[in-house]
Design an enzyme around this catalytic site. Structure first.
Site, PDB file in Angstrom:
ATOM      1  N   TYR A 262       0.587  -1.195  -0.256  1.00  0.00           N
ATOM      2  CA  TYR A 262       0.342   0.093  -0.330  1.00  0.00           C
ATOM      3  C   TYR A 262       0.825   1.336   0.209  1.00  0.00           C
ATOM      4  O   TYR A 262       1.377   1.228   0.407  1.00  0.00           O
ATOM      5  CB  TYR A 262      -0.685   0.190   1.438  1.00  0.00           C
ATOM      6  CG  TYR A 262      -2.116  -0.768   1.698  1.00  0.00           C
ATOM      7  CD1 TYR A 262      -2.922  -0.410   0.362  1.00  0.00           C
ATOM      8  CD2 TYR A 262      -2.693  -1.861   2.254  1.00  0.00           C
ATOM      9  CE1 TYR A 262      -4.133  -1.696   0.389  1.00  0.00           C
ATOM     10  CE2 TYR A 262      -3.630  -2.430   2.136  1.00  0.00           C
ATOM     11  CZ  TYR A 262      -4.464  -2.728   1.070  1.00  0.00           C
ATOM     12  OH  TYR A 262      -5.282  -3.051   1.304  1.00  0.00           O
TER      13      TYR A 262
ATOM     14  N   ASP B 184      -6.364  -0.698  -6.043  1.00  0.00           N
ATOM     15  CA  ASP B 184      -7.390  -0.875  -6.995  1.00  0.00           C
ATOM     16  C   ASP B 184      -8.598  -0.346  -4.854  1.00  0.00           C
ATOM     17  O   ASP B 184      -9.504  -0.242  -5.143  1.00  0.00           O
ATOM     18  CB  ASP B 184      -8.120  -1.711  -6.711  1.00  0.00           C
ATOM     19  CG  ASP B 184      -7.598  -2.851  -6.059  1.00  0.00           C
ATOM     20  OD1 ASP B 184      -7.013  -3.125  -4.489  1.00  0.00           O
ATOM     21  OD2 ASP B 184      -8.270  -4.240  -6.216  1.00  0.00           O
TER      22      ASP B 184
ATOM     23  N   HIS C 170     -10.155  -7.247  -5.309  1.00  0.00           N
ATOM     24  CA  HIS C 170      -9.873  -7.206  -3.596  1.00  0.00           C
ATOM     25  C   HIS C 170     -10.906  -7.916  -3.494  1.00  0.00           C
ATOM     26  O   HIS C 170     -11.101  -7.686  -2.201  1.00  0.00           O
ATOM     27  CB  HIS C 170      -9.985  -5.986  -3.676  1.00  0.00           C
ATOM     28  CG  HIS C 170      -9.112  -4.919  -2.144  1.00  0.00           C
ATOM     29  ND1 HIS C 170      -8.440  -4.183  -2.463  1.00  0.00           N
ATOM     30  CD2 HIS C 170      -8.466  -5.305  -0.485  1.00  0.00           C
ATOM     31  CE1 HIS C 170      -7.062  -4.179  -1.410  1.00  0.00           C
ATOM     32  NE2 HIS C 170      -7.780  -4.760  -0.539  1.00  0.00           N
TER      33      HIS C 170
END
Length: 507
Positions: free
Chosen positions: A239, A267, A358
């Protein structure tokens, strides 16, 4: 002062917003100035002001999170734990029942498939962990579609082929793996088991598969790398932090530690609404009218929100050259959802993409990875003349996989390998490392049987002509119900009235 040893009584005096000390792993920290910045809100820290917060801290933070987020002068010293008053833990009746169920878990020999782990986990996990692991976006249509999409693909097996010996090993980014799967990144492992993601690291080593380390693991990154066996390969899911210097240091440290691939999550510029998680969190924390910092928005996002506010929503294509400048690791975009973006990733010189929504946790009605796979393979062949699987640009898929047949369908459509996430969480939440190893053994057995039945001695023999995907893009189509999957699926709840314990039900 960092070397000072405090007594429990000294720490207990600092139990206000103005002077808030907490104990974590036997160390004393002054978090007074950090309260307004805590992503999960000030309330949860103030609950443990002057007390030992380790039990609350540990499941949702890596061990080094507090030292990384507090300046050195706020790390005051250690505490004599013999003098610390124990925080009274009230075990609810529901939790007692769940704990008793652990003793009633069947032998692992009775667990026959990946669905079994989910069914058992639902019975024995605490509410917070189950809500976080199982929840998905909005009406949870996408999470169900991720699995259902595989049912619109049917096999065209070949006969009279010599399948005395079958081999389902392959390579992912040039790394040998004994199965065409990898353990994809899933956060907060310690919510399900005290060893957290270490269960995955150790089992992956025994079965020769690759583990993707999550940015938001409960264990520290170095702890998971240190636990790897000699020669074991690991990936890193990233991330991207708003502070790019933090990201640069993390990426370069990972490369020095031997990480073989960087999977950049693309995403999640904002968290999806995961209402099972949100409802559970809302019920677990009573309104705090004394809370001077309004943290309602954060708490409403459930467990996920408390650990993810650092993610940069400004991440864009123009950042790709920067990533190339800071690392030589293969770069893969995780969360690509259309052929246009896959094509651009190819043109940008990236090593591959993960076609993923995800786990159904972000945009509701985002198509399944395996559906996107079919169009990506078709369009990249049309636009750039490339065939898949392809060593120079690899396509991965995750979401909804429960059987080796799911994996083989993706391989036939052009995927290099498939990521599996939730089933491993459910496995170690019920049986620890043994559960993870059982999943890998089940998959091994399924691969052996199904490749023989397909007439495919090796994965290279699992080709496009072995599947009929003509119905894949049809979202309204009759398929046989997957009874095991839907027995496990827990329907979403409506908002409910507050009823006093002694109130009589309305007739």
């Amino acid at each position: 002062m960092a070397g000072k040893v405090f007594t429990g009584e000294e720490v207990a005096q600092h139990n206000t917003r103005e002077s808030c000390w907490i104990i974590v792993h036997g160390k004393v920290y002054d978090v007074s100035e950090f309260l307004p910045d805590h992503p999960g809100g000030a309330k949860i820290i103030l609950k443990y002001a002057g007390k030992d917060a380790t039990a609350e801290y540990e499941p949702i933070h890596p061990p080094d999170a507090i030292t990384k987020n507090l300046p050195p002068e706020k790390q005051l010293g250690s505490v004599d734990m013999n003098t610390v008053k124990k925080v009274e833990v009230v075990i609810r009746a529901e939790d007692k029942i769940r704990q008793e169920r652990f003793a009633q878990l069947p032998s692992l020999s009775e667990v026959l498939n990946l669905h079994d782990f989910e069914a058992l986990a639902r019975l024995v996990m605490n509410e917070k962990a189950w809500a976080y692991y199982s929840s998905a976006a909005d009406d949870e249509i996408t999470i169900r579609e991720n699995h259902a999409a595989y049912h619109r693909i049917w096999f065209r097996p070949r006969i009279l082929r010599n399948v005395t010996n079958v081999d389902w090993s392959t390579k992912i980014l040039g790394i040998p793996t004994k199965l065409p799967i990898y353990i994809t990144a899933t956060a907060l492992g310690k919510l399900g088991h005290p060893d957290g993601e270490l269960n995955l690291t150790r089992a992956a080593a025994k079965y020769g598969v690759v583990q993707m380390i999550p940015t938001l693991a409960s264990c520290s990154f170095d702890e998971l790398v240190d636990a790897a066996a000699p020669g074991q390969s690991q990936f890193l899911q990233l991330y991207v932090n708003k502070d790019r210097e933090i990201t640069r240091k993390f990426v370069q440290h990972a490369e020095k530690r031997g990480i073989k691939g960087l999977f950049i999550t693309v995403d999640a510029p904002q968290l999806g609404r995961r209402e099972k998680d949100m409802r559970q969190k809302f019920e677990a924390e009573a309104p705090d009218e004394m809370d001077k910092n309004d943290q309602k928005a954060d708490r409403s996002q459930g467990a996920a929100r408390a650990i993810s506010t650092f993610i940069d929503p400004g991440l864009c294509w123009e950042d790709i050259p920067w990533f190339k400048s800071i690392t030589k690791m293969p770069l893969i975009l995780k969360g690509v959802q259309c052929w246009e973006d896959a094509l651009r990733a190819y043109d940008e010189g990236l090593a591959g993409v993960v076609l993923s929504n995800h786990g159904g946790r972000q945009l509701e009605f985002a198509r399944s990875g395996v559906e996107v796979l079919a169009e990506v393979v078709e369009k990249l062949k049309e636009k750039r003349g490339i065939e898949f699987p392809n060593e120079k640009f690899q396509i991965f898929v995750d979401g909804g996989v429960r059987r080796a047949t799911d994996v083989l369908k993706a391989i036939a459509l052009g995927a290099t390998a498939v990521g599996i996430g939730r089933p491993f969480l459910y496995a170690f939440s019920t049986y620890g490392q043994d559960g993870v190893e059982k999943i890998l053994q089940i998959l091994n057995d399924e691969f052996e049987m199904n490749m023989r039945l397909l007439g495919a001695p090796t994965l290279k023999d699992v080709v496009r002509d072995m599947v009929d995907a003509s119905c894949l893009h049809q979202h309204i189509v009759s398929v046989p119900d997957d009874r095991l999957f839907y027995l496990n699926y827990e329907s979403m709840a409506h908002a409910q009235l507050r009823v006093a314990k002694d109130a009589k039900p309305r007739l």
